[in-house]
Design a protein around this motif. Structure first.
Motif, PDB file in Angstrom:
ATOM      1  N   GLU A 162       0.814  -1.200   0.000  1.00 25.59           N
ATOM      2  CA  GLU A 162       0.000   0.000   0.000  1.00 25.59           C
ATOM      3  C   GLU A 162       0.859   1.266   0.000  1.00 25.59           C
ATOM      4  N   ARG A 163       0.247   2.392  -0.355  1.00 27.43           N
ATOM      5  CA  ARG A 163       0.819   3.720  -0.192  1.00 27.43           C
ATOM      6  C   ARG A 163       0.010   4.444   0.892  1.00 27.43           C
ATOM      7  N   SER A 166      -3.609   5.884  -1.441  1.00 26.60           N
ATOM      8  CA  SER A 166      -3.682   4.791  -2.400  1.00 26.60           C
ATOM      9  C   SER A 166      -4.945   4.898  -3.255  1.00 26.60           C
ATOM     10  N   TRP A 174      -8.439  -2.217  -6.734  1.00 19.01           N
ATOM     11  CA  TRP A 174      -7.071  -1.786  -6.445  1.00 19.01           C
ATOM     12  C   TRP A 174      -6.115  -2.370  -7.473  1.00 19.01           C
ATOM     13  N   GLN A 179       0.448   2.371  -8.459  1.00 15.44           N
ATOM     14  CA  GLN A 179       0.432   3.166  -7.245  1.00 15.44           C
ATOM     15  C   GLN A 179       1.441   4.310  -7.366  1.00 15.44           C
TER      16      GLN A 179
END
Length: 293
Positions: A162-163, A166, A174, A179
């Motif tokens: 993840e960021r 996100s 997703w 990303q």
């Protein structure tokens, strides 16, 4: 500043940045320790007030003490508390406890699908009426374009991808390979119209950090995390048919911190007792691509 101060400051900065950049923002509250720490940080960020709705996805199979704790804190802290639910799947018994689907499909139905449809406003939302203390159908069905989530990178493999900010598409799906880079604490917050954004202020925290912060701040959490005289407690909370406690006599936060420091659980994954994490293959990652928390 010590280690916890640095984590706290960064998380509060991310929460405030999200609040300033995104319209119609919400925060997920699973009632677990991580999202309760996130809620505590939000209260700190806004000086005791949480200026955005708290969203809980009620699968109908949460441990009763979790729902009691949710409503108790919602009333005490005057939270704008909302829950959503996959009512059709419950009516049609498309769940694991009913014996009609497996773990993965049950999570898709009760969590991923319910989350997407609650956030985008196509399914009913129920909001707490603080005058009566009861939940009522919410008239506001406007989509939440951003949601703050209490996931940690060390908790499980897919979460490490993840960021802090996100992006998802309009269906909350997703794309891990698409990303934005986040170098030197610089975050991308200007996304194309229609993008749904998940914000992760706890990404750098570890399980021990969470517990040490709970100890320092004296954060009230549901007592399922402690041994209540049966020689076992939960490290991770989910639906009761799919979540197993661990053998432990830690009955307070100091003893939990000591267990984590002593190495009792150093070689055992935090979510080891969660059935969906035990399915073969990248089941949880696929669920998260489809919107699962």
């Amino acid at each position: 500043m010590d280690h916890l101060d640095k984590l706290e400051n960064k998380s509060i900065h991310i929460i405030r940045e999200a609040y300033s950049e995104f319209n119609n923002l919400s925060m997920l509250w699973s009632i677990g320790k991580d999202s309760t720490v996130l809620l505590w940080l939000a209260r700190k960020a806004f000086f005791g007030h949480v200026p955005l709705p708290l969203v809980h996805i009620d699968t109908g199979y949460q441990i009763p003490e979790m729902i009691e704790h949710r409503d108790k804190l919602a009333k005490e802290w005057k939270l704008d508390m909302i829950y959503g639910q996959n009512e059709k799947a419950l009516e049609k018994k498309q769940t694991l406890p009913a014996g009609n689907v497996d773990h993965t499909q049950c999570c898709k139905n009760m969590k991923a699908e319910a989350l997407k449809k609650t956030l985008n406003g196509t399914w009913k939302r129920y909001r707490m009426n603080h005058e009566t203390g009861q939940y009522e159908a919410d008239d506001n069905q406007k989509p939440y374009t951003g949601v703050i989530v209490g996931v940690r990178a060390d908790e499980e493999g897919s979460r490490s991808k993840e960021r802090y900010f996100s992006p998802r598409d309009t269906n909350n799906d997703w794309d891990i390979g698409d990303q934005p880079p986040e170098f030197w604490s610089q975050y991308k917050t200007d996304f194309a119209p229609g993008t749904h954004v998940r914000i992760h202020p706890l990404l750098d925290w570890t399980e021990l950090d969470i517990w040490e912060y709970i100890k320092r701040e004296q954060i009230p959490i549901v007592d399922l995390y402690y041994d209540r005289g049966e020689g076992e407690r939960y490290r991770s909370l989910g639906c009761y048919p799919c979540t197993e406690p661990v053998q432990s006599t830690a009955s307070n936060v100091d003893q939990v911190v000591q267990e984590l420091k002593s190495g009792k659980f150093s070689d055992i994954a935090e979510r080891d007792g969660r059935a969906q994490d035990s399915d073969e293959g990248a089941g949880l990652e696929e669920l998260r691509k489809d919107g699962y928390m």
